[in-house]
Design a protein around this motif. Structure first.
Motif, PDB file in Angstrom:
ATOM      1  N   TYR A 255       0.844  -1.202   0.000  1.00 33.13           N
ATOM      2  CA  TYR A 255       0.000   0.000   0.000  1.00 33.13           C
ATOM      3  C   TYR A 255       0.872   1.242   0.000  1.00 33.13           C
ATOM      4  O   TYR A 255       2.018   1.223   0.463  1.00 33.13           O
ATOM      5  CB  TYR A 255      -1.021   0.000   1.129  1.00 33.13           C
ATOM      6  CG  TYR A 255      -0.517  -0.306   2.509  1.00 33.13           C
ATOM      7  CD1 TYR A 255      -0.874  -1.480   3.148  1.00 33.13           C
ATOM      8  CD2 TYR A 255       0.289   0.604   3.196  1.00 33.13           C
ATOM      9  CE1 TYR A 255      -0.426  -1.758   4.428  1.00 33.13           C
ATOM     10  CE2 TYR A 255       0.733   0.335   4.475  1.00 33.13           C
ATOM     11  CZ  TYR A 255       0.377  -0.850   5.085  1.00 33.13           C
ATOM     12  OH  TYR A 255       0.824  -1.118   6.343  1.00 33.13           O
ATOM     13  N   ILE A 256       0.295   2.287  -0.582  1.00 31.24           N
ATOM     14  CA  ILE A 256       1.027   3.535  -0.777  1.00 31.24           C
ATOM     15  C   ILE A 256       0.124   4.656  -0.284  1.00 31.24           C
ATOM     16  O   ILE A 256      -0.957   4.886  -0.833  1.00 31.24           O
ATOM     17  CB  ILE A 256       1.334   3.741  -2.279  1.00 31.24           C
ATOM     18  CG1 ILE A 256       2.118   2.536  -2.834  1.00 31.24           C
ATOM     19  CG2 ILE A 256       2.094   5.047  -2.502  1.00 31.24           C
ATOM     20  CD1 ILE A 256       2.105   2.431  -4.342  1.00 31.24           C
ATOM     21  N   GLY A 267       3.956   0.429   2.707  1.00 31.40           N
ATOM     22  CA  GLY A 267       4.022  -0.632   3.705  1.00 31.40           C
ATOM     23  C   GLY A 267       3.459  -1.936   3.183  1.00 31.40           C
ATOM     24  O   GLY A 267       2.925  -2.011   2.095  1.00 31.40           O
ATOM     25  N   ALA A 268       3.522  -2.835   4.023  1.00 33.52           N
ATOM     26  CA  ALA A 268       4.313  -2.987   5.244  1.00 33.52           C
ATOM     27  C   ALA A 268       4.677  -4.451   5.354  1.00 33.52           C
ATOM     28  O   ALA A 268       4.015  -5.314   4.778  1.00 33.52           O
ATOM     29  CB  ALA A 268       3.492  -2.574   6.464  1.00 33.52           C
ATOM     30  N   THR A 269       5.756  -4.728   6.107  1.00 31.05           N
ATOM     31  CA  THR A 269       6.052  -6.128   6.408  1.00 31.05           C
ATOM     32  C   THR A 269       5.207  -6.555   7.604  1.00 31.05           C
ATOM     33  O   THR A 269       4.680  -5.712   8.346  1.00 31.05           O
ATOM     34  CB  THR A 269       7.540  -6.347   6.734  1.00 31.05           C
ATOM     35  OG1 THR A 269       7.828  -5.670   7.974  1.00 31.05           O
ATOM     36  CG2 THR A 269       8.434  -5.807   5.633  1.00 31.05           C
ATOM     37  N   TYR A 270       5.081  -7.848   7.787  1.00 28.70           N
ATOM     38  CA  TYR A 270       4.350  -8.375   8.950  1.00 28.70           C
ATOM     39  C   TYR A 270       5.184  -9.523   9.503  1.00 28.70           C
ATOM     40  O   TYR A 270       5.359 -10.536   8.847  1.00 28.70           O
ATOM     41  CB  TYR A 270       2.964  -8.868   8.527  1.00 28.70           C
ATOM     42  CG  TYR A 270       2.122  -9.266   9.704  1.00 28.70           C
ATOM     43  CD1 TYR A 270       1.405  -8.311  10.416  1.00 28.70           C
ATOM     44  CD2 TYR A 270       2.054 -10.597  10.123  1.00 28.70           C
ATOM     45  CE1 TYR A 270       0.635  -8.662  11.513  1.00 28.70           C
ATOM     46  CE2 TYR A 270       1.291 -10.952  11.221  1.00 28.70           C
ATOM     47  CZ  TYR A 270       0.583  -9.981  11.905  1.00 28.70           C
ATOM     48  OH  TYR A 270      -0.163 -10.326  12.997  1.00 28.70           O
ATOM     49  N   GLU A 271       5.743  -9.331  10.698  1.00 23.18           N
ATOM     50  CA  GLU A 271       6.725 -10.291  11.211  1.00 23.18           C
ATOM     51  C   GLU A 271       6.423 -10.636  12.672  1.00 23.18           C
ATOM     52  O   GLU A 271       6.018  -9.769  13.441  1.00 23.18           O
ATOM     53  CB  GLU A 271       8.131  -9.661  11.121  1.00 23.18           C
ATOM     54  CG  GLU A 271       8.524  -9.248   9.704  1.00 23.18           C
ATOM     55  CD  GLU A 271       9.659  -8.234   9.692  1.00 23.18           C
ATOM     56  OE1 GLU A 271      10.736  -8.542  10.222  1.00 23.18           O
ATOM     57  OE2 GLU A 271       9.451  -7.130   9.165  1.00 23.18           O
ATOM     58  N   ASP A 272       6.642 -11.896  12.986  1.00 18.89           N
ATOM     59  CA  ASP A 272       6.442 -12.360  14.356  1.00 18.89           C
ATOM     60  C   ASP A 272       7.838 -12.624  14.926  1.00 18.89           C
ATOM     61  O   ASP A 272       8.320 -13.742  14.914  1.00 18.89           O
ATOM     62  CB  ASP A 272       5.596 -13.644  14.315  1.00 18.89           C
ATOM     63  CG  ASP A 272       5.182 -14.097  15.693  1.00 18.89           C
ATOM     64  OD1 ASP A 272       5.569 -13.431  16.675  1.00 18.89           O
ATOM     65  OD2 ASP A 272       4.475 -15.120  15.789  1.00 18.89           O
ATOM     66  N   SER A 273       8.507 -11.566  15.384  1.00 20.36           N
ATOM     67  CA  SER A 273       9.909 -11.710  15.811  1.00 20.36           C
ATOM     68  C   SER A 273      10.167 -11.036  17.154  1.00 20.36           C
ATOM     69  O   SER A 273      11.185 -10.380  17.351  1.00 20.36           O
ATOM     70  CB  SER A 273      10.837 -11.149  14.731  1.00 20.36           C
ATOM     71  OG  SER A 273      10.454  -9.838  14.382  1.00 20.36           O
ATOM     72  N   LEU A 287      10.058  -4.353   0.521  1.00 13.18           N
ATOM     73  CA  LEU A 287       9.110  -3.268   0.254  1.00 13.18           C
ATOM     74  C   LEU A 287       9.451  -2.536  -1.046  1.00 13.18           C
ATOM     75  O   LEU A 287       8.565  -2.150  -1.807  1.00 13.18           O
ATOM     76  CB  LEU A 287       9.087  -2.287   1.435  1.00 13.18           C
ATOM     77  CG  LEU A 287       8.468  -2.856   2.711  1.00 13.18           C
ATOM     78  CD1 LEU A 287       8.717  -1.928   3.904  1.00 13.18           C
ATOM     79  CD2 LEU A 287       6.971  -3.064   2.528  1.00 13.18           C
ATOM     80  N   LEU A 288      10.752  -2.374  -1.314  1.00 12.31           N
ATOM     81  CA  LEU A 288      11.156  -1.715  -2.566  1.00 12.31           C
ATOM     82  C   LEU A 288      10.720  -2.543  -3.770  1.00 12.31           C
ATOM     83  O   LEU A 288      10.211  -2.011  -4.762  1.00 12.31           O
ATOM     84  CB  LEU A 288      12.671  -1.498  -2.588  1.00 12.31           C
ATOM     85  CG  LEU A 288      13.195  -0.395  -1.665  1.00 12.31           C
ATOM     86  CD1 LEU A 288      14.723  -0.415  -1.623  1.00 12.31           C
ATOM     87  CD2 LEU A 288      12.685   0.981  -2.106  1.00 12.31           C
ATOM     88  N   ALA A 289      10.869  -3.864  -3.662  1.00 12.15           N
ATOM     89  CA  ALA A 289      10.465  -4.734  -4.778  1.00 12.15           C
ATOM     90  C   ALA A 289       8.953  -4.652  -4.985  1.00 12.15           C
ATOM     91  O   ALA A 289       8.465  -4.554  -6.115  1.00 12.15           O
ATOM     92  CB  ALA A 289      10.891  -6.173  -4.488  1.00 12.15           C
ATOM     93  N   ARG A 290       8.209  -4.665  -3.873  1.00  5.57           N
ATOM     94  CA  ARG A 290       6.752  -4.652  -3.995  1.00  5.57           C
ATOM     95  C   ARG A 290       6.258  -3.330  -4.583  1.00  5.57           C
ATOM     96  O   ARG A 290       5.389  -3.307  -5.443  1.00  5.57           O
ATOM     97  CB  ARG A 290       6.117  -4.865  -2.616  1.00  5.57           C
ATOM     98  CG  ARG A 290       6.183  -6.294  -2.131  1.00  5.57           C
ATOM     99  CD  ARG A 290       5.212  -6.487  -0.997  1.00  5.57           C
ATOM    100  NE  ARG A 290       5.873  -6.684   0.284  1.00  5.57           N
ATOM    101  CZ  ARG A 290       5.273  -6.566   1.450  1.00  5.57           C
ATOM    102  NH1 ARG A 290       4.012  -6.203   1.508  1.00  5.57           N
ATOM    103  NH2 ARG A 290       5.924  -6.783   2.571  1.00  5.57           N
ATOM    104  N   VAL A 291       6.849  -2.219  -4.120  1.00  3.72           N
ATOM    105  CA  VAL A 291       6.334  -0.935  -4.612  1.00  3.72           C
ATOM    106  C   VAL A 291       6.721  -0.732  -6.073  1.00  3.72           C
ATOM    107  O   VAL A 291       5.949  -0.184  -6.870  1.00  3.72           O
ATOM    108  CB  VAL A 291       6.768   0.241  -3.701  1.00  3.72           C
ATOM    109  CG1 VAL A 291       8.244   0.562  -3.813  1.00  3.72           C
ATOM    110  CG2 VAL A 291       5.949   1.489  -4.031  1.00  3.72           C
ATOM    111  N   ARG A 292       7.893  -1.231  -6.479  1.00  6.31           N
ATOM    112  CA  ARG A 292       8.310  -1.063  -7.880  1.00  6.31           C
ATOM    113  C   ARG A 292       7.447  -1.913  -8.814  1.00  6.31           C
ATOM    114  O   ARG A 292       7.245  -1.560  -9.970  1.00  6.31           O
ATOM    115  CB  ARG A 292       9.788  -1.416  -8.044  1.00  6.31           C
ATOM    116  CG  ARG A 292      10.686  -0.361  -7.414  1.00  6.31           C
ATOM    117  CD  ARG A 292      12.138  -0.702  -7.569  1.00  6.31           C
ATOM    118  NE  ARG A 292      12.564  -0.630  -8.961  1.00  6.31           N
ATOM    119  CZ  ARG A 292      13.813  -0.863  -9.372  1.00  6.31           C
ATOM    120  NH1 ARG A 292      14.734  -1.182  -8.486  1.00  6.31           N
ATOM    121  NH2 ARG A 292      14.124  -0.787 -10.631  1.00  6.31           N
TER     122      ARG A 292
END
Ligand SMILES: Cc1cc2nc3c(=O)[nH]c(=O)nc-3n(C[C@H](O)[C@H](O)[C@H](O)COP(=O)(O)OP(=O)(O)OC[C@H]3O[C@@H](n4cnc5c(N)ncnc54)[C@H](O)[C@@H]3O)c2cc1C
Length: 376
Positions: A255-256, A267-273, A287-292
């Motif tokens: 999303y932008i 955004g966004a990543t979603y991590e259980d860390s 995120l750069l790959a997804r937005v491009r």
């Protein structure tokens, strides 16, 4: 009535502002106000999403908050004497293949059920609305009454409105919650003890870890990490994207959210860390790959920065609102992915519960007493 609120994110600050308006003497305590998830969130305010599937009570809460948003931000801007960062620029959902289009169809059905205005779009319609979108759109959907809010502007406005309503913000850490006396109190890191008639715990994923809480009073609030990046499209003039865009392909999405100054939050990543709040190369690269994929022109934009925050997740993924088994200790937490969206409704419901002891109907399903481990 003296009220202490632990945590100055969107939730603690908004509940505090409403409490001050209701005539209480309210103090918010936080060592670093508005520095956690509430400063990182993309601030999308969508009318529907998969998290509402088969969740009528939750959908009612989200839709109630959505209905409050326009008046809430208008009133807040007046009270803060400054901007709030709210853009009702329309949410544009674009699906790039049949699998993603199925997700859009679910959104369309929900919009029908919820009475939300929307328009289905062809690929040409989408490119006309947003010329920088990658070609190959399968189908699109515009929700014209919705949009996003910049949470950093929102929290600044809430803090200003709180001050203007004679509320207090103390920059210190609560080291101990003191529940031995007849009324609650907190001890701060500098040794000061503050006494209250009501204590509201709004410390995000740190809520259940506040020292001094009796076993079972507060359910575990798990942290779910999210990373976002910020871009600026100086070479395209401002703004590069006019709508709040959600793009999906296969099972991936991005999303932008454009800001009023032309910046784009992506955004966004979603991590259980656990409690790891670091920005990592792999999160940024993802995120750069997804937005491009969705907005190829992003490659020529200035990289402003990246941030990570922890979404506060309750055991059932829903917010926890109102009095605990101890009536003078209330919760306002567990908002997970929707804390910004749920800010107006949470502020209304929890401030009312602080003053009257009762939650409004729409918030009752989210009482802390629904968790078995909470003594009733
Ligand atoms: C990457 C990302 C994207 C998101 N996108 C969206 C979105 O598009 N829309 C949406 O609605 N939501 C979104 N969210 C979720 C939203 O950000 C959260 O639900 C919301 O910010 C939670 O607010 P909060 O005030 O409960 O918690 P927080 O912002 O975590 O605030 C809790 C505060 O408690 C304080 N605190 C902790 N311990 C103590 C102590 N001992 N004493 C005093 N204070 C203490 C902390 O310093 C902190 O300031 C996103 C979250 C992330 C991470």
């Amino acid at each position: 009535m003296r009220v202490i609120i632990i945590g100055a994110g969107v939730i603690g600050l908004s509940v505090a502002w409403r409490c001050a308006q209701l005539g209480t003497d309210v103090t918010v305590v936080d060592p670093a106000p508005a520095s956690k998830a509430s400063s990182v969130a993309a601030g999308l305010l969508p009318p529907s999403g998969d998290m509402l599937l088969g969740q009528p009570d939750f959908a009612r809460l989200v839709l109630h908050s959505r209905s409050l948003y326009p008046a809430f931000t208008t009133e807040l801007a007046r009270a803060a004497k400054g901007p709030v960062g709210h853009l009702r620029n329309g949410i544009l959902d674009v699906a790039y293949d049949p699998q993603a289009a199925e997700g859009l169809d679910r959104l369309r059905q929900m919009a029908d059920d919820f009475g939300v205005r929307y328009r289905m779009l062809t690929a040409d319609d989408c490119r006309r609305l947003e010329p920088l979108l990658a070609p190959g759109v399968h189908v699109g959907m515009l929700s014209p009454d919705d949009g996003s809010i910049d949470p950093r502007t929102l929290t600044r406005a809430l803090a200003a409105a709180l001050r203007n309503a004679d509320g207090h913000l103390v920059t210190d850490r609560v080291e101990q919650v003191l529940l031995d006396g007849t009324t609650p109190a907190v001890r701060l890191a500098d040794g000061t003890v503050l006494h209250a008639d009501r204590l509201v715990l709004a410390a995000g994923p740190w809520t259940h870890r506040l020292p001094g809480l009796p076993e079972g009073l507060v359910p575990e609030i798990r942290p779910y990490k999210g990373q976002v990046i910020r871009l600026h499209a100086e070479n395209h003039g401002s703004p590069a994207v006019r709508h709040t865009v959600r793009g999906s392909y296969g099972d991936r999405a991005v999303y932008i959210a454009p800001r009023t100054d032309g910046e784009l939050a992506v955004g966004a990543t979603y991590e259980d860390s656990g409690y790891d709040e670091q920005v990592l190369v792999e999160g940024v690269a993802d995120l750069l790959a997804r937005v491009r994929r969705v907005l190829p022109a992003a490659a020529r934009m200035r990289f402003v920065g990246a941030a990570a925050g922890l979404r506060p997740g309750s055991p059932d993924g829903r917010p926890i609102l109102g009095p605990t088994a101890r009536e003078d200790v209330l919760l306002a937490t567990g908002h997970h992915r929707a804390g910004v969206q749920l800010t107006p409704a949470t502020a209304e419901a929890v401030s009312r519960a602080v003053v009257t002891g009762e939650l409004p109907d729409y918030a009752r399903p989210f009482s802390p007493t629904r968790f078995a481990s909470t003594p009733v």
